[in-house]
Design a protein around this motif. Structure first.
Motif, mmCIF file in Angstrom:
data_model
loop_
_atom_site.group_PDB
_atom_site.id
_atom_site.type_symbol
_atom_site.label_atom_id
_atom_site.label_comp_id
_atom_site.label_asym_id
_atom_site.label_seq_id
_atom_site.Cartn_x
_atom_site.Cartn_y
_atom_site.Cartn_z
ATOM 1 N N ILE A 13 -26.576 -17.789 21.506
ATOM 2 C CA ILE A 13 -27.146 -18.759 22.447
ATOM 3 C C ILE A 13 -26.691 -18.471 23.880
ATOM 4 O O ILE A 13 -27.488 -18.490 24.833
ATOM 5 N N LEU A 14 -25.380 -18.178 24.040
ATOM 6 C CA LEU A 14 -24.838 -17.970 25.371
ATOM 7 C C LEU A 14 -25.360 -16.681 26.003
ATOM 8 O O LEU A 14 -25.683 -16.663 27.200
ATOM 9 N N THR A 15 -25.448 -15.608 25.233
ATOM 10 C CA THR A 15 -25.977 -14.351 25.795
ATOM 11 C C THR A 15 -27.447 -14.504 26.161
ATOM 12 O O THR A 15 -27.905 -13.932 27.169
ATOM 13 N N ALA A 16 -28.184 -15.285 25.369
ATOM 14 C CA ALA A 16 -29.591 -15.533 25.716
ATOM 15 C C ALA A 16 -29.684 -16.339 27.017
ATOM 16 O O ALA A 16 -30.568 -16.091 27.864
ATOM 17 N N TYR A 17 -28.780 -17.295 27.211
ATOM 18 C CA TYR A 17 -28.761 -18.083 28.450
ATOM 19 C C TYR A 17 -28.448 -17.188 29.649
ATOM 20 O O TYR A 17 -29.072 -17.315 30.716
ATOM 21 N N LEU A 18 -27.483 -16.305 29.492
ATOM 22 C CA LEU A 18 -27.116 -15.410 30.592
ATOM 23 C C LEU A 18 -28.269 -14.479 30.964
ATOM 24 O O LEU A 18 -28.491 -14.200 32.148
ATOM 25 N N ARG A 19 -29.009 -14.021 30.004
ATOM 26 C CA ARG A 19 -30.136 -13.131 30.279
ATOM 27 C C ARG A 19 -31.274 -13.885 30.977
ATOM 28 O O ARG A 19 -31.909 -13.379 31.899
ATOM 29 N N LYS A 20 -31.495 -15.096 30.485
ATOM 30 C CA LYS A 20 -32.629 -15.861 31.023
ATOM 31 C C LYS A 20 -32.302 -16.474 32.377
ATOM 32 O O LYS A 20 -33.142 -16.461 33.305
ATOM 33 N N GLU A 21 -31.102 -17.026 32.546
ATOM 34 C CA GLU A 21 -30.757 -17.755 33.756
ATOM 35 C C GLU A 21 -30.243 -16.842 34.865
ATOM 36 O O GLU A 21 -30.543 -17.021 36.038
ATOM 37 N N HIS A 22 -29.456 -15.808 34.490
ATOM 38 C CA HIS A 22 -28.796 -14.971 35.503
ATOM 39 C C HIS A 22 -29.224 -13.496 35.412
ATOM 40 O O HIS A 22 -28.706 -12.690 36.205
ATOM 41 N N PHE A 23 -30.094 -13.170 34.481
ATOM 42 C CA PHE A 23 -30.533 -11.786 34.268
ATOM 43 C C PHE A 23 -29.313 -10.862 34.047
ATOM 44 O O PHE A 23 -29.267 -9.733 34.551
ATOM 45 N N TYR A 24 -28.361 -11.389 33.305
ATOM 46 C CA TYR A 24 -27.109 -10.668 33.082
ATOM 47 C C TYR A 24 -26.985 -10.308 31.597
ATOM 48 O O TYR A 24 -27.218 -11.140 30.722
ATOM 49 N N CYS A 25 -26.620 -9.055 31.355
ATOM 50 C CA CYS A 25 -26.395 -8.576 29.972
ATOM 51 C C CYS A 25 -24.906 -8.373 29.774
ATOM 52 O O CYS A 25 -24.285 -7.562 30.479
ATOM 53 N N ILE A 26 -24.351 -9.104 28.842
ATOM 54 C CA ILE A 26 -22.919 -9.005 28.574
ATOM 55 C C ILE A 26 -22.542 -7.636 28.018
ATOM 56 O O ILE A 26 -21.443 -7.126 28.237
ATOM 57 N N TRP A 27 -23.470 -6.996 27.310
ATOM 58 C CA TRP A 27 -23.175 -5.706 26.679
ATOM 59 C C TRP A 27 -23.226 -4.566 27.704
ATOM 60 O O TRP A 27 -22.422 -3.643 27.634
ATOM 61 N N CYS A 28 -24.158 -4.678 28.656
ATOM 62 C CA CYS A 28 -24.239 -3.665 29.718
ATOM 63 C C CYS A 28 -23.237 -3.939 30.831
ATOM 64 O O CYS A 28 -22.834 -3.027 31.552
ATOM 65 N N GLY A 29 -22.865 -5.220 30.999
ATOM 66 C CA GLY A 29 -22.001 -5.598 32.104
ATOM 67 C C GLY A 29 -22.722 -5.500 33.438
ATOM 68 O O GLY A 29 -22.098 -5.234 34.476
ATOM 69 N N THR A 30 -24.050 -5.732 33.417
ATOM 70 C CA THR A 30 -24.873 -5.534 34.614
ATOM 71 C C THR A 30 -25.729 -6.769 34.857
ATOM 72 O O THR A 30 -26.269 -7.362 33.916
ATOM 73 N N THR A 31 -25.873 -7.119 36.144
ATOM 74 C CA THR A 31 -26.795 -8.179 36.547
ATOM 75 C C THR A 31 -28.059 -7.517 37.110
ATOM 76 O O THR A 31 -27.990 -6.768 38.095
ATOM 77 N N TYR A 32 -29.192 -7.786 36.480
ATOM 78 C CA TYR A 32 -30.449 -7.169 36.894
ATOM 79 C C TYR A 32 -31.154 -8.057 37.934
ATOM 80 O O TYR A 32 -30.804 -9.224 38.138
ATOM 81 N N GLU A 33 -32.140 -7.458 38.603
ATOM 82 C CA GLU A 33 -32.833 -8.157 39.698
ATOM 83 C C GLU A 33 -33.694 -9.299 39.176
ATOM 84 O O GLU A 33 -33.722 -10.387 39.744
ATOM 85 N N ASP A 34 -34.426 -9.046 38.120
ATOM 86 C CA ASP A 34 -35.286 -10.084 37.563
ATOM 87 C C ASP A 34 -35.495 -9.822 36.077
ATOM 88 O O ASP A 34 -34.928 -8.875 35.519
#
Length: 256
Positions: free
Chosen positions: A218-239
């Protein structure tokens, strides 16, 4: 008479005698042993043999001697052309020596030896089955231990990933001026960060009905959707488009 005369102690025969210390004692011991052996031999010769011994001697004597013409069976064979030492059968493919006798000397009934042998085989088979079952039990216990150990390791890894996601979520939320997390367990409580051995302590978020794996998903899905952030890549994407194009997936397995 000469035998009654006293022996001359100055003669050569007396002087040449062996007078070493202890020699007379050794001589007497040897003579006693020889006398005892002779007595045993005499007793063995004079001993009356038992009925069984006499029967055995007579039986062995008869079995060692060849059949003569006085034997009716042997006489019939001779009339049919059989010669002593010849194999039985029309073409001589049979046996040459008679079938040996199996003398039963014990008091047990018929079939006792077969029963005894069968019981011994059953006992051996039961022992082998017990060993096999014990081996299987040990192998199952070892497999269960490996599975539990592997599950424990995976659980600890997921707990570490969840804490990592909680820290990232708290940091990214605060950058967007979000003062309250969407779920109470999305952030790590301040006092939990000061713990030295987090793996051995229960996380407060475990009080929820959700499991660690469910919370992590749930939390990783929230990070991807809300902040475009992947915990596994350690990267914040633009959109979201950049995230879906460059990020392999939304789980650790997709990134392996």
């Amino acid at each position: 008479m000469e035998g009654d005369e006293e022996e001359d102690y100055m003669s050569d025969s007396f002087i040449k005698q062996d007078v070493r210390p202890g020699l007379p004692m050794v001589r007497r011991v040897k003579e006693a042993i020889q006398k005892e052996e002779k007595q045993k031999e005499a007793n063995e010769k004079n001993r009356q043999k038992s009925i069984k011994e006499e029967e055995k001697e007579r039986r062995d004597l008869v079995l060692k001697s060849a059949l003569g013409n006085e034997n009716k069976g042997f006489a019939l064979l001779q009339k049919m052309g059989y010669k002593s030492g010849q194999a039985l059968g029309k073409s001589g493919e049979g046996i040459v020596e008679p079938i040996p006798l199996n003398i039963k000397t014990g008091r047990s009934g018929l079939g006792h030896e077969e029963l005894k042998k069968r019981k011994a085989e059953e006992k051996l088979e039961n022992y082998r089955q017990k060993l096999h079952m014990k081996k299987q039990a040990n192998e199952q216990a070892a497999d269960q231990f490996r599975i539990r150990f592997k599950n424990k390791q995976e659980e600890r890894k997921m707990e570490g990933d969840l804490r990592k996601s909680q820290r990232a979520c708290q940091q990214l939320d605060m950058q967007k001026d979000i003062e309250v997390p969407k779920e109470t367990w999305f952030w790590i409580e301040p006092e939990e960060e000061d713990k030295k051995d987090e793996e051995d302590k229960e996380d407060e978020c475990t009080s929820s009905d959700l499991s660690v794996s469910e919370k992590l998903h749930i939390l990783t899905a929230y990070l991807r959707k809300e902040h475009f952030y992947c915990i596994w890549c350690g990267t914040t994407y633009e959109d979201s488009e950049d995230l879906s194009s460059n990020c392999p997936g939304d789980s650790a397995a997709d990134h392996d």
